[in-house]
Write a protein that holds these residues in place. Sequence first.
Motif, mmCIF file in Angstrom:
data_model
loop_
_atom_site.group_PDB
_atom_site.id
_atom_site.type_symbol
_atom_site.label_atom_id
_atom_site.label_comp_id
_atom_site.label_asym_id
_atom_site.label_seq_id
_atom_site.Cartn_x
_atom_site.Cartn_y
_atom_site.Cartn_z
ATOM 1 N N GLY A 185 -22.166 -17.587 -0.225
ATOM 2 C CA GLY A 185 -22.426 -17.200 -1.618
ATOM 3 C C GLY A 185 -21.674 -15.947 -1.999
ATOM 4 O O GLY A 185 -21.068 -15.864 -3.074
ATOM 5 N N ARG A 186 -21.691 -14.970 -1.124
ATOM 6 C CA ARG A 186 -20.957 -13.722 -1.366
ATOM 7 C C ARG A 186 -19.459 -13.985 -1.426
ATOM 8 O O ARG A 186 -18.744 -13.427 -2.266
ATOM 9 N N PHE A 187 -18.970 -14.832 -0.523
ATOM 10 C CA PHE A 187 -17.548 -15.162 -0.498
ATOM 11 C C PHE A 187 -17.106 -15.789 -1.820
ATOM 12 O O PHE A 187 -16.106 -15.380 -2.404
ATOM 13 N N ILE A 188 -17.859 -16.762 -2.297
ATOM 14 C CA ILE A 188 -17.506 -17.422 -3.561
ATOM 15 C C ILE A 188 -17.535 -16.418 -4.712
ATOM 16 O O ILE A 188 -16.657 -16.416 -5.568
ATOM 17 N N SER A 189 -18.521 -15.559 -4.700
ATOM 18 C CA SER A 189 -18.594 -14.520 -5.723
ATOM 19 C C SER A 189 -17.376 -13.598 -5.652
ATOM 20 O O SER A 189 -16.779 -13.262 -6.681
ATOM 21 N N ASP A 190 -16.995 -13.201 -4.442
ATOM 22 C CA ASP A 190 -15.844 -12.313 -4.263
ATOM 23 C C ASP A 190 -14.541 -12.946 -4.730
ATOM 24 O O ASP A 190 -13.729 -12.288 -5.375
ATOM 25 N N ILE A 191 -14.320 -14.218 -4.406
ATOM 26 C CA ILE A 191 -13.039 -14.832 -4.767
ATOM 27 C C ILE A 191 -13.004 -15.306 -6.218
ATOM 28 O O ILE A 191 -11.938 -15.654 -6.721
ATOM 29 N N SER A 192 -14.145 -15.287 -6.884
ATOM 30 C CA SER A 192 -14.177 -15.746 -8.279
ATOM 31 C C SER A 192 -13.311 -14.882 -9.194
ATOM 32 O O SER A 192 -12.897 -15.324 -10.264
ATOM 33 N N THR A 193 -12.988 -13.681 -8.776
ATOM 34 C CA THR A 193 -12.148 -12.787 -9.577
ATOM 35 C C THR A 193 -10.662 -12.965 -9.292
ATOM 36 O O THR A 193 -9.839 -12.292 -9.900
ATOM 37 N N LEU A 194 -10.300 -13.885 -8.398
ATOM 38 C CA LEU A 194 -8.910 -14.014 -7.944
ATOM 39 C C LEU A 194 -8.137 -15.181 -8.542
ATOM 40 O O LEU A 194 -7.037 -15.473 -8.099
#
Length: 67
Positions: free
Chosen positions: A27-36
């Motif tokens: 979940g954290r990973f998806i949140s982190d890459i959502s800005t990329l």
Amino acid sequence: MSFPYPFASKNPKKNRARVHVDDSEIGRFISDISTLNVEDFHEFSFTLEDYFMKFYKEDKVFEGVKQ
């Protein structure tokens, strides 16, 4: 930008990377890459069996516990 995920591989020419992410962090990973501006990503499940086969060079057959 830096993330705390270990890279398995990077290919800047193709704009690709493989990243190791624990199930509990997805979940954290998806949140982190959502800005990329990520166009897609794929999951490669890694089981305990996969780990052991890689560890033992995939050329040995596990025969179970012998008594």
